[in-house]
Design an enzyme around this catalytic site. Structure first.
Site, short mmCIF file in Angstrom:
data_model
loop_
_atom_site.label_atom_id
_atom_site.label_comp_id
_atom_site.label_asym_id
_atom_site.label_seq_id
_atom_site.Cartn_x
_atom_site.Cartn_y
_atom_site.Cartn_z
N ASP A 70 -25.12 19.97 -84.03
CA ASP A 70 -26.12 19.65 -83.02
C ASP A 70 -26.96 20.89 -82.89
OD1 ASP A 70 -27.21 17.65 -81.23
OD2 ASP A 70 -26.77 19.10 -79.66
N HIS A 181 -30.38 29.30 -88.15
CA HIS A 181 -29.33 29.02 -87.16
C HIS A 181 -28.21 28.20 -87.79
CE1 HIS A 181 -32.24 25.83 -87.39
NE2 HIS A 181 -31.60 25.02 -86.56
#
Length: 197
Positions: A70, A181
Site C-alpha cells: 500500500d 519508496h
C-alpha cells in the site's frame, strides 16, 4: 520453485517486484496470473494496515506466501493528502493525468520548499502459517510544476527528485528501483524472505 503471490493487478508494481526479487529464485504471480478477482475493502488508516488487509486476505484464500503493497503520495502543502487515499483520490476510475494536474493546480501558489512531498510504501507479507511482517520505504522530493516523463505510473510524472533533476517518471526502471519508496521497502522485505523461505 517457490511461488509468491503479489496481491495486485497493477502491472507496473508487478514489474518492479519481479526486478527486485529476481535473484531470490521465486516465481512471482499477480492476482491476474492466478485468475483471482477479489474485492478487498482497504479501510485501514495506515499504509501498513491496508497492506496487511490485502496480504492476509489473499493468503487465506490461496495458502501461499503473499506480498501486498500500500503506497501513497503525501504532499505537505495539502496536509499530507492524498496519503492513504492516493489510489482513490478524486475517484478510483479517474485517470492519473487528471489527478496529477489537479495536484499541480492545488499547488499553484506554492513555491520552493512549500512543494515538499514524499512517496511512502508499506509492504506486508503473510505466510501460510499466519505469520505477518511489514516493511516501509520512503523517498523525499517535491511536486513538479508540470507533468513530465513516460516511465513509471501513477503520480510519478509530477514527483520531482532534486538530486536527479527530474521526475521519477523520467528515471529508468533500474534507477527508480534503487531510490523509490517501493524499492526500499521491497529490499527490506527481501532480507526477511531470505530468512523465511
Amino acid at each position: 520453485m517457490k511461488e509468491i503471490i503479489f496481491a495486485t493487478t497493477n502491472q507496473g508494481k508487478v514489474k518492479e517486484l519481479k526486478m527486485i526479487l529476481k535473484d531470490l529464485g521465486v516465481k512471482v504471480l499477480s492476482l491476474k496470473d492466478i485468475n483471482l478477482n477479489v474485492d478487498i475493502k482497504e479501510n485501514g488508516t495506515t499504509y501498513e494496515e491496508n497492506a496487511l488487509i490485502k496480504a492476509t486476505t489473499i493468503a487465506r484464500l490461496t495458502n501461499k506466501i503473499v506480498l501486498a503493497d500500500d503506497s501513497g503520495l503525501e504532499v505537505d502543502y495539502l496536509d499530507k493528502a492524498p496519503g492513504v487515499l492516493s489510489a482513490r483520490f478524486m475517484g478510483e476510475d479517474t485517470s492519473y493525468d487528471i489527478k496529477n494536474q489537479a495536484i499541480i493546480d492545488k499547488l499553484a501558489n506554492a513555491k520552493g520548499s512549500e512543494r515538499s512531498a514524499r512517496f511512502v510504501s508499506a509492504i506486508a507479507c503473510a505466510m501460510p502459517n499466519g505469520e505477518t511482517f511489514t516493511t516501509r520505504g520512503t523517498i523525499e522530493g517535491e511536486i513538479g510544476y508540470k507533468i513530465e516523463g513516460t516511465e513509471g505510473f501513477g503520480y510519478d510524472p509530477i514527483f520531482y527528485v532534486p538530486e536527479f533533476g527530474c521526475t521519477t517518471a523520467e528515471l529508468t526502471p533500474e534507477q527508480k528501483n534503487k531510490i523509490s519508496h517501493r524499492g526500499k521497502a521491497l529490499e527490506e522485505m527481501k532480507k526477511i524472505l531470505i530468512q523465511k523461505i
